[in-house]
Design a protein around this motif. Structure first.
Motif, short mmCIF file in Angstrom:
data_model
loop_
_atom_site.label_atom_id
_atom_site.label_comp_id
_atom_site.label_asym_id
_atom_site.label_seq_id
_atom_site.Cartn_x
_atom_site.Cartn_y
_atom_site.Cartn_z
N VAL A 434 0.84 -1.20 0.00
CA VAL A 434 0.00 0.00 0.00
C VAL A 434 0.87 1.25 0.00
O VAL A 434 0.61 2.23 -0.73
CB VAL A 434 -0.93 -0.01 1.23
CG1 VAL A 434 -1.61 1.34 1.40
CG2 VAL A 434 -1.96 -1.12 1.11
N ARG A 445 -6.34 3.65 1.44
CA ARG A 445 -7.42 2.73 1.80
C ARG A 445 -8.00 2.04 0.56
O ARG A 445 -8.35 0.85 0.61
CB ARG A 445 -8.52 3.48 2.54
CG ARG A 445 -8.11 3.99 3.91
CD ARG A 445 -9.30 4.53 4.66
NE ARG A 445 -10.25 3.49 4.95
CZ ARG A 445 -11.58 3.71 5.07
NH1 ARG A 445 -12.08 4.92 4.90
NH2 ARG A 445 -12.39 2.70 5.33
N LYS A 446 -8.09 2.76 -0.58
CA LYS A 446 -8.57 2.14 -1.82
C LYS A 446 -7.58 1.09 -2.31
O LYS A 446 -7.97 0.01 -2.77
CB LYS A 446 -8.77 3.19 -2.90
CG LYS A 446 -9.88 4.20 -2.60
CD LYS A 446 -9.99 5.24 -3.72
CE LYS A 446 -11.09 6.25 -3.43
NZ LYS A 446 -11.17 7.28 -4.50
N SER A 448 -5.59 -0.59 -0.44
CA SER A 448 -5.70 -1.72 0.47
C SER A 448 -6.85 -2.63 0.06
O SER A 448 -6.72 -3.87 0.07
CB SER A 448 -5.92 -1.19 1.89
OG SER A 448 -6.05 -2.26 2.80
N GLU A 449 -7.96 -2.02 -0.35
CA GLU A 449 -9.10 -2.85 -0.79
C GLU A 449 -8.77 -3.62 -2.06
O GLU A 449 -9.17 -4.80 -2.20
CB GLU A 449 -10.32 -1.98 -1.02
CG GLU A 449 -11.55 -2.81 -1.39
CD GLU A 449 -12.77 -1.97 -1.75
OE1 GLU A 449 -13.81 -2.57 -2.07
OE2 GLU A 449 -12.67 -0.73 -1.71
N TYR A 452 -6.82 -6.78 -1.06
CA TYR A 452 -7.65 -7.81 -0.43
C TYR A 452 -8.61 -8.45 -1.43
O TYR A 452 -8.87 -9.67 -1.37
CB TYR A 452 -8.41 -7.22 0.76
CG TYR A 452 -7.51 -6.92 1.95
CD1 TYR A 452 -6.75 -7.92 2.54
CD2 TYR A 452 -7.46 -5.64 2.50
CE1 TYR A 452 -5.95 -7.64 3.63
CE2 TYR A 452 -6.66 -5.35 3.59
CZ TYR A 452 -5.89 -6.36 4.17
OH TYR A 452 -5.08 -6.10 5.25
N ALA A 518 -4.25 2.02 6.89
CA ALA A 518 -5.03 1.66 5.70
C ALA A 518 -5.10 0.15 5.52
O ALA A 518 -6.14 -0.40 5.09
CB ALA A 518 -4.41 2.31 4.46
N ALA A 519 -4.01 -0.55 5.83
CA ALA A 519 -4.01 -2.01 5.71
C ALA A 519 -5.00 -2.63 6.68
O ALA A 519 -5.58 -3.69 6.40
CB ALA A 519 -2.61 -2.55 5.95
N PRO A 522 -9.43 -1.20 5.12
CA PRO A 522 -9.64 -0.93 3.69
C PRO A 522 -11.05 -0.41 3.41
O PRO A 522 -11.95 -0.55 4.26
CB PRO A 522 -9.44 -2.31 3.06
CG PRO A 522 -9.84 -3.27 4.14
CD PRO A 522 -9.42 -2.64 5.42
N THR A 523 -11.20 0.20 2.27
CA THR A 523 -12.56 0.60 1.86
C THR A 523 -13.33 -0.65 1.45
O THR A 523 -12.78 -1.74 1.33
CB THR A 523 -12.49 1.58 0.68
OG1 THR A 523 -11.81 0.96 -0.42
CG2 THR A 523 -11.78 2.87 1.08
N SER A 524 -14.60 -0.46 1.21
CA SER A 524 -15.46 -1.59 0.80
C SER A 524 -16.32 -1.17 -0.40
O SER A 524 -17.51 -1.45 -0.45
CB SER A 524 -16.35 -2.02 1.96
OG SER A 524 -17.11 -0.92 2.43
#
Length: 561
Positions: A434, A445-446, A448-449, A452, A518-519, A522-524
């Motif tokens: 990230v 955060r984006k 990070s998503e 995942y 952020a890790a 994450p965003t969703s």
């Protein structure tokens, strides 16, 4: 009435008391054959007549007693009681019968109440229930008639009366030039001819005691005064301080992490910057920004006033810390350490390669395969107090310790599983990706998503491949943005996320605070793709392959392709 042993308070003296019997006062009960407490020896008083000796005026403080004779003291169980009419005062000398007992006639009572005596005619003690024997002649019975005295062996007692027969030599005034005191051991009141005959000795001894007391008291006052002055100086006096902004001789001062005002002052005093710790603490408290002084390396001058030292430490000009920026690879950090410590290039890298197991890594950060650098991800980005003379191991330990502390603070071990990861090691790896792929903090955060989502077994878009250029660049130790497809596909190294599914073997950078957060959060929104459309700092995200293709075209246009 209060009990005193077996007797009652109403009868403190008893006629059967062994000290008052057939033998008369000071003698023994001859019928019982008991010995006198004074050994049956005749009580001769060559210097005193066997008559009543009248007390002087109470106001003079001198009492000559009765014939210079002292009377035995009794406890509450052995006080003989005298009938108040037994010894009635008479105008003539006392008369004795054939057995030596007084006939009841006594001379006139010299202690009779006097109109001018403020202590006469006072009620008896204990609320009047017990007569005051000190106000009557009963308190001073006549000496034993000569006919009743007999010589008997001196009894052995538990108490050694000493050379003065009943009073310790110290209290009797028995010094080198003093006369022998004839006081009897039974003197009830402590009065008697000790005041008359022992006056000089007591005055001499009292004077010496006064000198001792005055000396002790004076010494105590001097001590109190000295410590009082020191207390005043410590609390209210000015602390020693230099004047001016220094003598021109520069020194490097290392302030350890977590140091407060006194700890900082101690380091400055040790290096000769300030004259006293108290002066620095006072100057720091007086400066509105004084509490913001942090740990680190400072370049200061010797013999600075405390106020000047505080002011300079608050200025960026004095700061000389080693600053590790977010996202730096470990190889870059090693070079920075070598430069700061003025060591040959590669010295710190060699220490990291050979001694990494001794630098404080947590258990979950060891024994991973195919790692390029075991310390990657554990040289936490921050400001470090590093100065010439330190060892590379010490600097690396500081960084590893700070990273470990941060991971524990964020509970990486507890949260890794909830994110679908096998452990905290993978969580650090995600954060490192990230950190490198995100161009701004808003991207983290984006990004990070995206990671995942691509790791999910249900990912049919990339089939669980991350396809990150950053991991391939880390493999090659480069930072290229234009990588050919053939180059990527021809390299099977585990760090190549185009040819290998899942995460790389380990972190590819040293992530900072925001990347770590952020890790964990994450965003969703469903982000699956991203492209740096300007090739530099602008990252755009997409959810489908079609949206992603449009972003690729935008990127090519920016490159003139």
């Amino acid at each position: 009435m209060t009990e005193y042993g077996r007797g009652q308070g109403s009868e403190p003296w008893h006629p059967d008391d062994p000290l008052y019997g057939d033998g008369g006062w000071g003698g023994q009960q001859t019928q019982q054959g008991q010995q006198s407490p004074y050994g049956g020896q005749p009580q001769h008083y060559p210097q005193q007549p066997q008559t009543h000796q009248q007390y002087d005026d109470w106001g003079t403080g001198e009492q000559h007693g009765y014939g210079g004779q002292q009377y035995p003291q009794y406890d509450q169980q052995q006080q003989p009681q005298y009938d108040q009419q037994q010894y009635a005062p008479q105008q003539q000398q006392p008369q004795y019968d054939q057995n030596g007992w007084p006939t009841g006639s006594y001379p006139q009572d010299p202690y009779a109440a006097d109109p001018t005596d403020p202590y006469a005619q006072q009620p008896g003690t204990y609320g009047g229930e017990q007569p005051d024997h000190y106000g009557t002649a009963d308190a001073y019975p006549p000496p034993e008639p000569p006919g009743r005295r007999r010589a008997e062996p001196e009894p052995q007692t538990d108490w050694d009366p000493g050379p003065d027969q009943g009073e310790h030599a110290f209290f009797a005034g028995d010094d080198d030039d003093a006369a022998t005191d004839d006081d009897e051991p039974g003197d009830r009141s402590g009065r008697g001819d000790r005041r008359g005959r022992g006056g000089k000795e007591r005055k001499r001894r009292s004077g010496l005691a006064c000198l001792v007391v005055v000396g002790v008291f004076g010494g105590g006052l001097a001590g109190v005064g000295y410590f009082g002055y020191q207390f005043y100086q410590d609390r209210f006096g000015s602390a020693p301080d230099f004047a001016g902004a220094g003598n021109g001789e520069q020194v490097t001062v290392v302030i350890p992490k977590g140091s407060g005002g006194y700890a900082i002052g101690q380091e400055l005093k040790k290096m000769g910057v300030v004259k006293s710790v108290d002066a620095f603490v006072a100057a720091q408290a007086a400066n509105p920004q004084g509490k913001s002084i942090q740990d680190g390396v400072y370049t200061l001058e010797k013999e600075m006033s405390a106020a000047s030292a505080v002011e300079l430490m608050l200025s960026p000009k004095s700061r000389d810390n080693l600053v590790i920026a977010e996202g730096k690879r470990s190889v870059v950090v090693y070079e920075l350490i070598d430069k700061r410590l003025e060591l040959d290039k590669g010295t710190t890298a060699k220490v990291a390669e050979t001694k990494w197991k001794t630098l404080g890594l947590p258990d979950w950060a060891v024994n991973h395969e195919n790692l390029k650098d075991p310390l990657e991800g554990f040289l936490y980005p921050s400001s470090y107090a590093v100065a010439k003379g330190q060892k590379p191991e010490a600097v690396l330990k500081q960084m590893v310790a700070r990273a470990t502390e941060k991971y524990e603070e964020l509970d990486f071990e507890g949260k890794a599983e909830s994110l679908g990861l096998e452990g905290p090691w993978e969580l650090v790896t995600v954060a490192s990706l990230v950190q490198v792929e995100g161009k701004t903090h808003d991207d983290f955060r984006k990004m990070s998503e995206v990671i995942y989502n691509r790791l999910k077994p249900t990912n049919t878009e990339t089939n669980q491949e991350l396809q990150f250029d950053s991991s391939f660049n880390y493999l090659l130790g480069q930072s290229e943005i234009d990588i050919s497809e053939s180059e990527i596909n021809s390299n099977p190294d585990p760090y190549n996320t185009y040819t290998n599914k899942g995460l790389p073997p380990g972190p590819i950078s040293n992530p900072g605070e925001e990347a770590l957060q952020a890790a964990l959060n994450p965003t969703s929104d469903g982000w699956m793709y991203f492209v740096a459309t300007d090739g530099m700092s602008k990252t755009e995200f997409a959810k489908t392959i079609d949206e992603h293709q449009k972003l690729v075209e935008k990127f090519n246009a920016s490159r003139g392709n």
